[in-house]
Motif scaffolding. Structure first.
Motif, PDB file in Angstrom:
ATOM      1  N   THR A 152       0.643  -1.192  -0.248  1.00 28.60           N
ATOM      2  CA  THR A 152       0.135  -0.327  -0.052  1.00 28.60           C
ATOM      3  C   THR A 152       0.817   1.196   0.136  1.00 28.60           C
ATOM      4  O   THR A 152       0.897   2.314  -0.732  1.00 28.60           O
ATOM      5  N   ALA A 153       1.704   1.261   0.763  1.00 27.83           N
ATOM      6  CA  ALA A 153       2.668   2.453   0.915  1.00 27.83           C
ATOM      7  C   ALA A 153       3.516   2.572  -0.190  1.00 27.83           C
ATOM      8  O   ALA A 153       3.343   3.527  -0.777  1.00 27.83           O
ATOM      9  N   VAL A 168      -3.603  13.121   1.985  1.00 17.41           N
ATOM     10  CA  VAL A 168      -3.320  13.702   3.697  1.00 17.41           C
ATOM     11  C   VAL A 168      -2.919  12.799   3.935  1.00 17.41           C
ATOM     12  O   VAL A 168      -2.613  13.525   6.008  1.00 17.41           O
ATOM     13  N   TYR A 169      -2.084  11.690   4.627  1.00 15.85           N
ATOM     14  CA  TYR A 169      -1.620  10.506   5.183  1.00 15.85           C
ATOM     15  C   TYR A 169      -0.091  10.906   4.960  1.00 15.85           C
ATOM     16  O   TYR A 169       1.010  10.012   5.403  1.00 15.85           O
ATOM     17  N   ARG A 170       0.544  11.592   4.770  1.00 16.12           N
ATOM     18  CA  ARG A 170       1.874  12.343   3.979  1.00 16.12           C
ATOM     19  C   ARG A 170       2.319  13.235   6.088  1.00 16.12           C
ATOM     20  O   ARG A 170       1.745  14.162   5.630  1.00 16.12           O
ATOM     21  N   ARG A 220       0.646  21.091   2.556  1.00 14.01           N
ATOM     22  CA  ARG A 220      -0.246  20.248   1.175  1.00 14.01           C
ATOM     23  C   ARG A 220      -1.082  20.885   0.402  1.00 14.01           C
ATOM     24  O   ARG A 220      -1.101  20.761  -1.284  1.00 14.01           O
ATOM     25  N   GLY A 243       1.855   4.792  -3.292  1.00 17.78           N
ATOM     26  CA  GLY A 243       1.269   5.779  -3.317  1.00 17.78           C
ATOM     27  C   GLY A 243       2.141   6.250  -3.267  1.00 17.78           C
ATOM     28  O   GLY A 243       2.096   7.961  -3.698  1.00 17.78           O
TER      29      GLY A 243
END
Length: 237
Positions: A91-92, A122-124, A131, A95
């Motif tokens: 998954t990483a 958003v998950y960074r 962002r 992304g």
């Protein structure tokens, strides 16, 4: 021109490498959705994959996009053997290295264009202001810097697809995987979006477009065909 979609080191390994990659679903009867295939997509290539409905295009996309695991062979993405990765690491990697563009735009109607693009990060570990700044930069790259504050309901179909492309670019991926990216567009907007993909390719982005439309497929510098789960390369006229 450089920006969110800037290509990674062109001297590095191929972006996509299939070594006997295939996928079968157990029966009875067993279904060989993608027969064992060899494929190399180098950095900066524009590759089209064409085939009719049910040919195996979706299976190919799901494997290349790290959504499904192949049941045969090895898939290397940016030189990384994905078979050795657990689900979280896959998954990483997806992304970080893959930008997806779909037929449906998947934009949140009550968020601005810039906010929709920023949601991809958003998950960074970046502050919201950072962002949004990167989102505006990506929108400028696709020619929509002046529409950053607009809601999707105020955008044309072509503009919404450009926002979706900006969202795919903002993470600086190794490759854009585009699944029928013009399927919901009229002829004028189709040409605009394909022109944008041409421009991104000219800047060094690796682009892979999956389509059923021969005219769209012809934009690629290479054309692959899938029929009955068999992946072959088409000779150019």
């Amino acid at each position: 021109m450089t920006g969110p979609g800037t290509v990674r080191d062109p001297a590095g390994p191929p972006v996509i490498e299939f070594r006997g990659v295939g996928l079968s679903y157990p029966g009875p009867p067993a279904v060989e959705a993608l027969r064992p295939s060899e494929l190399t997509v180098g950095r900066g290539e524009f590759v089209s994959v064409i085939g009719p409905s049910g040919s195996g295009k979706s299976t190919f996309l799901n494997i290349a996009g790290l959504l499904d695991r192949p049941t045969a062979g090895r898939y290397l993405l940016d030189g990384i053997d994905t078979a050795s990765l657990g689900d979280a690491d896959r998954t990483a990697l997806r992304g970080r290295r893959i930008g997806f563009v779909f037929q449906s735009f998947h934009l949140l109607p009550h968020r601005s264009a810039a906010e929709n693009v920023a949601l991809a990060m958003v998950y960074r570990a970046e502050k919201p202001r950072q962002r949004l700044a990167r989102a505006r930069e990506a929108l400028r790259q696709v020619g929509l810097g002046h529409r950053a504050a607009a809601l999707p309901t105020r955008l044309s179909g072509g503009e919404r697809q450009r926002v979706a492309i900006a969202r795919a670019l903002v993470g600086r991926p190794s490759i854009l995987l585009c699944d029928e990216p013009t399927g919901n567009l009229d002829s004028a907007n189709t040409e605009n979006v394909l022109g944008l993909l041409d421009d991104l390719h000219a800047e060094g982005m690796t682009v892979l477009v999956i389509t059923h439309d021969p005219a769209v497929a012809a934009r690629g510098s290479r054309v692959l065909a899938i029929r009955d789960g068999v992946l072959t390369e088409q000779a150019r006229a």
